[in-house]
Design a protein around this motif. Structure first.
Motif, PDB file in Angstrom:
ATOM      1  N   GLY A   1       0.824  -1.207   0.000  1.00 38.20           N
ATOM      2  CA  GLY A   1       0.000   0.000   0.000  1.00 38.20           C
ATOM      3  C   GLY A   1       0.854   1.252   0.000  1.00 38.20           C
ATOM      4  N   ASP A   2       0.253   2.352  -0.398  1.00 38.66           N
ATOM      5  CA  ASP A   2       0.964   3.624  -0.540  1.00 38.66           C
ATOM      6  C   ASP A   2       1.014   4.344   0.804  1.00 38.66           C
ATOM      7  OD1 ASP A   2       2.005   6.046  -1.228  1.00 38.66           O
ATOM      8  OD2 ASP A   2       0.391   6.624  -2.589  1.00 38.66           O
ATOM      9  N   SER A   3       2.196   4.405   1.401  1.00 36.00           N
ATOM     10  CA  SER A   3       2.355   5.037   2.716  1.00 36.00           C
ATOM     11  C   SER A   3       2.252   6.556   2.661  1.00 36.00           C
ATOM     12  CB  SER A   3       3.700   4.631   3.331  1.00 36.00           C
ATOM     13  OG  SER A   3       4.775   5.054   2.500  1.00 36.00           O
ATOM     14  N   SER A   4       2.163   7.125   1.439  1.00 34.99           N
ATOM     15  CA  SER A   4       2.027   8.582   1.339  1.00 34.99           C
ATOM     16  C   SER A   4       0.574   9.042   1.487  1.00 34.99           C
ATOM     17  CB  SER A   4       2.570   9.068  -0.011  1.00 34.99           C
ATOM     18  OG  SER A   4       1.683   8.728  -1.062  1.00 34.99           O
ATOM     19  N   ARG A   5      -0.377   8.098   1.600  1.00 37.86           N
ATOM     20  CA  ARG A   5      -1.791   8.473   1.724  1.00 37.86           C
ATOM     21  C   ARG A   5      -2.092   8.835   3.186  1.00 37.86           C
ATOM     22  NH1 ARG A   5      -5.205   3.987  -1.563  1.00 37.86           N
ATOM     23  NH2 ARG A   5      -6.877   5.468  -1.108  1.00 37.86           N
ATOM     24  N   VAL A   6      -1.492   9.929   3.615  1.00 36.05           N
ATOM     25  CA  VAL A   6      -1.530  10.344   5.022  1.00 36.05           C
ATOM     26  C   VAL A   6      -2.744  11.228   5.270  1.00 36.05           C
ATOM     27  CG1 VAL A   6      -0.340  11.696   6.799  1.00 36.05           C
ATOM     28  CG2 VAL A   6       0.958  10.150   5.313  1.00 36.05           C
ATOM     29  N   VAL A   7      -3.445  10.943   6.375  1.00 33.86           N
ATOM     30  CA  VAL A   7      -4.525  11.828   6.826  1.00 33.86           C
ATOM     31  C   VAL A   7      -4.084  12.486   8.129  1.00 33.86           C
ATOM     32  CG1 VAL A   7      -6.339  10.526   5.682  1.00 33.86           C
ATOM     33  CG2 VAL A   7      -5.704   9.913   7.998  1.00 33.86           C
ATOM     34  N   PRO A   8      -4.324  13.796   8.273  1.00 33.92           N
ATOM     35  CA  PRO A   8      -3.799  14.520   9.441  1.00 33.92           C
ATOM     36  C   PRO A   8      -4.566  14.263  10.726  1.00 33.92           C
ATOM     37  CG  PRO A   8      -4.994  16.013   7.988  1.00 33.92           C
ATOM     38  CD  PRO A   8      -4.921  14.704   7.273  1.00 33.92           C
ATOM     39  N   THR A   9      -5.874  13.970  10.615  1.00 32.20           N
ATOM     40  CA  THR A   9      -6.690  13.760  11.811  1.00 32.20           C
ATOM     41  C   THR A   9      -7.647  12.592  11.565  1.00 32.20           C
ATOM     42  OG1 THR A   9      -8.416  15.296  11.081  1.00 32.20           O
ATOM     43  CG2 THR A   9      -6.621  16.222  12.395  1.00 32.20           C
ATOM     44  N   ASP A  10      -8.205  12.071  12.657  1.00 34.49           N
ATOM     45  CA  ASP A  10      -9.215  11.026  12.541  1.00 34.49           C
ATOM     46  C   ASP A  10     -10.286  11.244  13.604  1.00 34.49           C
ATOM     47  OD1 ASP A  10      -7.993  10.195  14.888  1.00 34.49           O
ATOM     48  OD2 ASP A  10      -7.277   8.284  14.096  1.00 34.49           O
ATOM     49  N   LEU A  11     -11.119  10.224  13.835  1.00 40.36           N
ATOM     50  CA  LEU A  11     -12.235  10.386  14.767  1.00 40.36           C
ATOM     51  C   LEU A  11     -11.770  10.755  16.163  1.00 40.36           C
ATOM     52  CD1 LEU A  11     -15.244  10.116  15.505  1.00 40.36           C
ATOM     53  CD2 LEU A  11     -14.833   7.671  15.881  1.00 40.36           C
ATOM     54  N   LEU A  12     -10.632  10.245  16.595  1.00 38.19           N
ATOM     55  CA  LEU A  12     -10.163  10.518  17.951  1.00 38.19           C
ATOM     56  C   LEU A  12      -9.916  12.004  18.177  1.00 38.19           C
ATOM     57  CD1 LEU A  12      -7.804   7.449  18.340  1.00 38.19           C
ATOM     58  CD2 LEU A  12      -9.873   7.887  19.664  1.00 38.19           C
TER      59      LEU A  12
END
Length: 693
Positions: free
Chosen positions: A222-233
């Protein structure tokens, strides 16, 4: 406003037909010397055949449906890594990652989609890839693209032939088996994201025996560059334990094996598929580094097929299929504190298990002994059993009153009221009847109906009518109507403690009625124009009312699809497509996440005898948010791929593929828990070597 658009679009379609050069009433077979027959063959003689529309083989331009065929050569040319990348190239279909289905791609057709994607029926060699909990294709799904002979697709309903879930479209993926013509080959592929792939295709024939074996193995980190800055937490005030910023977990691995044996009129086949992967953004949209979802499927078919007379054939088929799904969810990481104040020191963990077992028998016959009629009759029976188990460390039956801390020990809740769903069974019996009636040399009417009876929710009847008019030697006009249904799944009916859905045993099937007006126009030997407009009314759609699923919603849609194909020489092929849809929910709000406008284009150029290039591009535009989602509209994006092929070494083909050539920042919609949506893959490179023998 919508009514006005409908009238204008219909007027445009009729004007297109009436203004076409050489348009005239009457038979195209006017020349007694047969010259026009030869002319007709020049236009359509090498056209693909499709069986998905009627269950019988027909050339695409005469098929009573809006149909597309993707060949093995097409797939090889585009250098696709997954089946989803292939399907994305079809005008009018948009592939996007599901919010709740482990980021397994969903197919949006004409503005009809849900996160589980249960309105599209996906078949592999006629075998359903559906499991009963969702009524959709499996949570994790792919097919070895190097094993595929062709893919047949219809946009629009198909329940009159296929029954449940052939609602917005049907996709049949056909592998290189005994009925296909293919070269034996082996190949390997490697590339970005630590991707590896190997396959072989083998066929054998002697006298009355045919045998084929095909297998593909694929693995990607998988592509490790598919970064999201925030999530549900971050949204619930526990950002200190979040894994965000971090990448979506898109690793995957599968082994796909097919075998077929034919002896005289007897046949048998085996399909084994073993898959494993990450869960994308996680079960609750809280990033996890420890999740795994897996599926293992085996399908065995055997049957007897014979032409009993010149007018009558019969196919008796028996099928066994078993699918096992297992997912390990670290729903929240170590240190998560729930609303009751319980601290989960090793994480908030769930491990649901499902096993589907299906037994099916069907008899299909075709009779053409009546003048100008071809009758197809099919009847069948299917028994479905689903067994479940669930291990977890949270919730009622696990957490004691007053408890303040919980470790990672998992406890089974099978046989208790606390499991997400219990064991269930259903039986289906059905009867399908279809008549292909040649009204005259240039008019054909296909009329069909299917009756389905389910043991758990009752019966449904779905008709279809299709009038195909060979208007001229170079123009075919189709007027199509079809009714389809989506059966309520076990989860819809019986889910009890699932945080995603709560069931209602009183549900009815979702229904849809669709009308199409379609044209296939060949202005010259090297041009083809495909144009259709459609309108549908979907009713009895499932929606939550006071936390309970009800048949309480509807959706209306109108749209059009245009494809232009140009082949000025044997060395150059160009395709351009445009799809527009205007689908609205019960409150007249545009359907969320579905592109109202999409454009696709491809070019294939044989530069020299040994060098060939293929490039495709598509543009996704005008996607609306859900009614209560206050974020801005989803950004449009353009995506381009390039493949370069070299055949200068005997028996060997080398291919270099670049996906997302211009490294676009392309994003697909999240449900809001990942605020900035899901980033798609960055630019990637793959090198493929294939040896044919």
């Amino acid at each position: 406003m919508l009514h006005s658009i409908k009238i204008k679009t219909l007027s445009l379609a009729i004007l297109f037909a009436l203004s076409s050069p050489n348009f005239a009433y009457g038979s195209p077979w006017a020349d007694s010397d047969g010259a026009e027959d030869d002319y007709f063959e020049d236009f359509y003689g090498d056209e693909d055949f499709v069986s998905i529309a009627t269950g019988t083989k027909k050339s695409v331009h005469k098929a009573p449906a809006v149909a597309t065929v993707i060949s093995a050569d097409d797939i090889h040319a585009m250098g696709a890594n997954t089946i989803h990348q292939v399907i994305e190239t079809v005008t009018g279909i948009h592939t996007y990652p599901s919010n709740i289905n482990r980021m397994n791609p969903s197919y949006s057709i004409r503005g009809i989609h849900t996160p589980e994607n249960s309105q599209v029926l996906v078949l592999v060699n006629g075998v359903r890839t559906t499991y009963e909990f969702t009524g959709a294709k499996w949570n994790i799904f792919d097919v070895g693209v190097n094993l595929i002979d062709r893919i047949e697709i219809i946009r629009g309903p198909g329940s009159a032939v296929y029954g449940a879930d052939a609602y917005s479209g049907v996709i049949n993926i056909i592998t290189k088996g005994n009925d296909a013509v293919f070269e034996n080959d082996v190949g390997v592929k490697a590339g970005s994201f630590d991707s590896k792939n190997a396959w072989f295709n083998y066929g054998y024939q002697q006298d009355n025996i045919k045998f084929s074996a095909n297998a593909q193995w694929q693995d990607s980190a998988g592509d490790s560059s598919r970064v999201v800055p925030t999530d549900l937490l971050h949204l619930i005030g526990q950002s200190e334990i979040s894994n965000a910023p971090g990448p979506l977990d898109t690793r995957h691995r599968y082994t796909d094996i097919h075998m077929q044996l034919t002896v005289d009129n007897w046949y048998a086949s085996l399909w084994y598929l073993d898959l494993e992967g990450g869960t994308g953004a996680g079960a609750a949209q809280a990033l996890s580094n420890n999740d795994t979802t897996s599926g293992e499927q085996i399908a065995i078919q055997t049957g007897y097929k014979k032409q009993l007379s010149a007018d009558f054939d019969i196919d008796v088929n028996l099928q066994f299929q078993q699918y096992k799904a297992a997912t390990y969810f670290e729903i929240f990481p170590a240190g998560y504190i729930d609303a009751a104040g319980v601290n989960y020191t090793e994480g908030y963990i769930g491990n649901p298990l499902l096993e589907d077992t299906n037994y099916q028998a069907r008899v299909t016959s075709n009779y053409s002994g009546f003048a100008k009629h071809k009758i197809r009759l099919e009847f069948g029976y299917k028994d479905s059993e689903e067994t479940t188990d669930e291990f977890k460390n949270f919730g009622p039956g696990i957490i004691s009153e007053g408890q303040t801390e919980q470790d990672g020990t998992l406890t089974s809740v099978k046989g208790t009221e606390h499991i997400f769903i219990g064991d269930n069974t259903r039986q289906l019996s059905y009867l399908s009847l279809q008549d292909e009636w040649l009204l005259s040399s240039d008019w054909e009417l296909t009329a069909g109906v299917r009756y389905d009876h389910y043991s758990d929710f009752g019966s449904t009847i779905n008709p279809r009518l299709a009038l195909v008019w060979q208007t001229r030697h170079n123009l075919t006009t189709k007027l199509l109507y079809g009714s389809a249904f989506r059966a309520p799944s076990f989860g819809d009916l019986y889910a009890t403690n699932n945080p995603v859905k709560l069931g209602n045993p009183d549900l009815k099937p979702e229904q849809i009625d669709t009308w199409d007006l379609a044209f296939d126009y060949r202005p010259s030997y090297d041009w083809q124009v495909l144009f259709n407009i459609y309108q549908y009314q979907a009713s009895e759609l499932l929606a939550y009312v006071d936390n309970q699923l009800e048949n309480s919603s509807k959706q209306d849609g109108i749209g059009s699809e245009l494809e232009i194909r140009w082949q000025p020489s044997d060395t150059l092929k160009v395709k351009m497509g445009y799809a527009w849809q205007d689908a609205k929910d019960a409150n007249n709000h545009p359907i969320a996440d579905a592109p109202q406008h999409s454009i696709d284009a491809s070019i294939q150029w044989q530069i020299t005898e040994d060098i060939n290039i293929y490039s495709d591009t598509y543009w996704i535009s005008n996607r609306y948010r859900a009614p209560l989602d206050s974020r801005n509209h989803i950004d449009d994006y353009n995506w381009t791929n390039l493949s370069m092929h070299y055949d200068g070494i005997e028996h060997i083909n080398l291919t270099l593929t670049v996906r997302n050539l211009f490294n676009s920042d392309a994003r697909e919609a999240s449900n809001g828990r990942i605020v900035n949506d899901y980033p798609l893959e960055e630019r990637g490179f793959w090198l493929t070597g294939r040896y044919s023998f």
